[in-house]
Design an enzyme around this catalytic site. Structure first.
Site, PDB file in Angstrom:
ATOM      1  N   HIS A  17       0.859  -1.195   0.000  1.00  0.00           N
ATOM      2  CA  HIS A  17       0.000   0.000   0.000  1.00  0.00           C
ATOM      3  C   HIS A  17       0.889   1.237   0.000  1.00  0.00           C
ATOM      4  O   HIS A  17       1.345   1.699   1.040  1.00  0.00           O
ATOM      5  CB  HIS A  17      -0.934  -0.026   1.221  1.00  0.00           C
ATOM      6  CG  HIS A  17      -2.034   0.989   1.143  1.00  0.00           C
ATOM      7  ND1 HIS A  17      -3.361   0.657   1.186  1.00  0.00           N
ATOM      8  CD2 HIS A  17      -2.012   2.341   0.986  1.00  0.00           C
ATOM      9  CE1 HIS A  17      -4.102   1.745   1.086  1.00  0.00           C
ATOM     10  NE2 HIS A  17      -3.296   2.787   0.970  1.00  0.00           N
ATOM     11  N   HIS A  19       1.429   4.923  -2.196  1.00  0.00           N
ATOM     12  CA  HIS A  19       0.932   5.866  -3.212  1.00  0.00           C
ATOM     13  C   HIS A  19       2.084   6.585  -3.897  1.00  0.00           C
ATOM     14  O   HIS A  19       2.953   7.160  -3.235  1.00  0.00           O
ATOM     15  CB  HIS A  19       0.018   6.907  -2.571  1.00  0.00           C
ATOM     16  CG  HIS A  19      -1.293   6.353  -2.087  1.00  0.00           C
ATOM     17  ND1 HIS A  19      -2.445   6.438  -2.827  1.00  0.00           N
ATOM     18  CD2 HIS A  19      -1.621   5.686  -0.948  1.00  0.00           C
ATOM     19  CE1 HIS A  19      -3.441   5.865  -2.155  1.00  0.00           C
ATOM     20  NE2 HIS A  19      -2.965   5.403  -1.002  1.00  0.00           N
ATOM     21  N   ASP A  21       2.023   9.432  -5.758  1.00  0.00           N
ATOM     22  CA  ASP A  21       2.079  10.898  -5.597  1.00  0.00           C
ATOM     23  C   ASP A  21       2.391  11.315  -4.161  1.00  0.00           C
ATOM     24  O   ASP A  21       2.764  12.464  -3.924  1.00  0.00           O
ATOM     25  CB  ASP A  21       0.799  11.560  -6.108  1.00  0.00           C
ATOM     26  CG  ASP A  21      -0.461  10.918  -5.554  1.00  0.00           C
ATOM     27  OD1 ASP A  21      -0.363   9.873  -4.866  1.00  0.00           O
ATOM     28  OD2 ASP A  21      -1.556  11.442  -5.804  1.00  0.00           O
ATOM     29  N   HIS A 202      -9.989   1.264  -0.144  1.00  0.00           N
ATOM     30  CA  HIS A 202      -9.709   2.011   1.083  1.00  0.00           C
ATOM     31  C   HIS A 202     -10.990   2.023   1.909  1.00  0.00           C
ATOM     32  O   HIS A 202     -11.986   2.631   1.490  1.00  0.00           O
ATOM     33  CB  HIS A 202      -9.343   3.460   0.758  1.00  0.00           C
ATOM     34  CG  HIS A 202      -7.938   3.683   0.324  1.00  0.00           C
ATOM     35  ND1 HIS A 202      -7.460   3.282  -0.888  1.00  0.00           N
ATOM     36  CD2 HIS A 202      -6.894   4.287   0.967  1.00  0.00           C
ATOM     37  CE1 HIS A 202      -6.183   3.634  -0.994  1.00  0.00           C
ATOM     38  NE2 HIS A 202      -5.809   4.245   0.122  1.00  0.00           N
ATOM     39  N   GLU A 205     -10.954   3.643   7.229  1.00  0.00           N
ATOM     40  CA  GLU A 205      -9.898   4.609   7.550  1.00  0.00           C
ATOM     41  C   GLU A 205     -10.533   5.875   8.118  1.00  0.00           C
ATOM     42  O   GLU A 205     -10.166   6.341   9.173  1.00  0.00           O
ATOM     43  CB  GLU A 205      -9.073   4.934   6.282  1.00  0.00           C
ATOM     44  CG  GLU A 205      -7.897   5.873   6.531  1.00  0.00           C
ATOM     45  CD  GLU A 205      -7.161   6.261   5.248  1.00  0.00           C
ATOM     46  OE1 GLU A 205      -7.745   6.147   4.160  1.00  0.00           O
ATOM     47  OE2 GLU A 205      -5.997   6.703   5.352  1.00  0.00           O
ATOM     48  N   ASP A 283       1.934   3.571   3.015  1.00  0.00           N
ATOM     49  CA  ASP A 283       0.965   4.547   2.501  1.00  0.00           C
ATOM     50  C   ASP A 283       1.673   5.602   1.625  1.00  0.00           C
ATOM     51  O   ASP A 283       1.514   5.601   0.431  1.00  0.00           O
ATOM     52  CB  ASP A 283       0.178   5.216   3.641  1.00  0.00           C
ATOM     53  CG  ASP A 283      -1.252   5.557   3.233  1.00  0.00           C
ATOM     54  OD1 ASP A 283      -1.684   5.135   2.145  1.00  0.00           O
ATOM     55  OD2 ASP A 283      -1.955   6.233   4.011  1.00  0.00           O
TER      56      ASP A 283
HETATM   57 ZN   LIG Z   1      -3.875   4.772   0.819  1.00  0.00          ZN
END
Ligand SMILES: [Zn+2]
Length: 348
Positions: A17, A19, A21, A202, A205, A283
């Site tokens: 997991h 990202h 960006d 997702h 969260e 993340d």
């Molecule tokens: Zn995420």
């Protein structure tokens, strides 16, 4: 002297997991801005970092997500996407990641006219170059976004499907969970199912257990991103446990977004002990100011994980990877062997 933090850096790891960006180096952003003749509020990495990383004042997922708009503006060309993808594999290889799944939302990178497919090809080129240079196997997950139109998200599903088995391994749903519950996206993920695309969502969260339940029962999620807030709901917890659905937990980020208020109430240890397939991930390297090594340090220091338990978490990640057949078997076998070596290595 092999210091404890070096030992955890040496632990072979997996990051499912992650990202794109949210993991751009400030040095790279400066070069991309110079290249495109754009303005930046600061031209030195350490002065630029506060615009890209959450500080102590972050109090929600919504605030956390604000950091992404700033970076995304510079990731609008094939060159920029390829470069940051390549550099992300390098960053992960430096932390001894053997396998990563990098996710990004194609629709956020089209301001200068790229098609969904062109963004995918650029990211895949960067990941492949990184994989061949640094040895970390790198695959990609395409993200549909909460708040985007059905048409935009269907376009992502179709684009991802064209590259399934050629670098794309799954599709995801991300964005402001509390404002956009998962049932709004059943049409998109029904298509994903029809096209044979694995799904992670997702959920749990910024919203509760019902969001996790809907992601599994209505969107066909075979993994869940985070799942922190299903804590306390025995029924949904049992659904996740009995179906063996892996949770992609991101401890440092989960505390920053206030998915959990503190380490004492963070449910990862409880989930693990209850037999839920917990995986540990970063993340966003830059937004969260983390590395996969720091996440494992947090497990050891805040949640009392032993070395053997840390190895079990890594294996959970390998087994939860969106790989199939021989690729999956070979990743699991290689990691099992390396973890055994790491575990039996005497710290001197
Ligand atoms: Zn995420």
């Amino acid at each position: 002297m092999n210091k404890p933090q070096n030992r955890l850096k040496k632990l072979p790891k997996v990051d499912l997991h992650l990202h794109l960006d949210g993991s751009v180096l400030p040095e790279t952003l400066i070069e991309l801005a110079k290249h495109s003749g754009s303005e930046l509020p600061a031209w030195e990495p350490e002065k630029l970092l506060p615009y890209m990383r959450v500080e102590g004042d972050c109090d929600s997922l919504a605030q956390y997500l604000e950091k992404f708009d700033f970076v995304c503006a510079f990731l609008q060309s094939a060159h920029a996407l390829e470069r940051v993808a390549y550099e992300l594999v390098k960053q992960c290889a430096e932390q001894n990641c053997r396998y990563i799944e990098v996710r990004y939302a194609p629709q956020l990178h089209r301001e200068q006219g790229l098609t969904v497919e062109q963004t995918i090809e650029s990211v895949l080129r960067g990941l492949a170059a990184g994989e061949s240079e640094f040895g970390t196997v790198a695959r990609c997950i395409a993200i549909c976004l909460r708040g985007h139109s059905r048409e935009q998200n269907l376009e992502v599903i179709h684009g991802a499907s064209a590259y399934l088995g050629r670098g794309i391994v799954a599709v995801d749903l991300a964005g402001a969970e509390a404002a956009y519950p998962p049932e709004l996206y059943t049409a998109e993920f029904a298509l994903a199912g029809k096209l044979g695309l694995p799904v992670t969502i997702h959920a749990g969260e910024a919203a509760g257990a019902e969001s996790v339940e809907t992601a599994v029962l209505k969107l066909g999620a075979s993994r869940i991103g985070h799942g922190v807030r299903m804590k306390g709901d025995a029924e949904v917890t049992e659904l996740i446990r009995s179906r063996g659905i892996p949770l992609e937990m991101c401890p440092i980020s989960n505390l920053q977004t206030k998915a959990s208020p503190d380490w004492d109430s963070y449910p990862l240890r409880g989930y693990f002990d209850a037999g839920i397939r917990v995986t540990v991930n970063t993340d966003n390297l830059t937004v969260s100011g983390t590395t996969i090594t720091k996440e494992y340090e947090a497990l050891r220091d805040h949640l009392a994980f032993t070395d053997a338990e840390l190895c079990a978490i890594v294996m959970n990640g390998a087994e939860a990877a969106f790989l199939f057949g021989e690729e999956k078997r070979s990743l699991c076998a290689k990691l099992a062997e390396e973890l055994n070596d790491w575990l039996t290595e005497t710290v001197s």
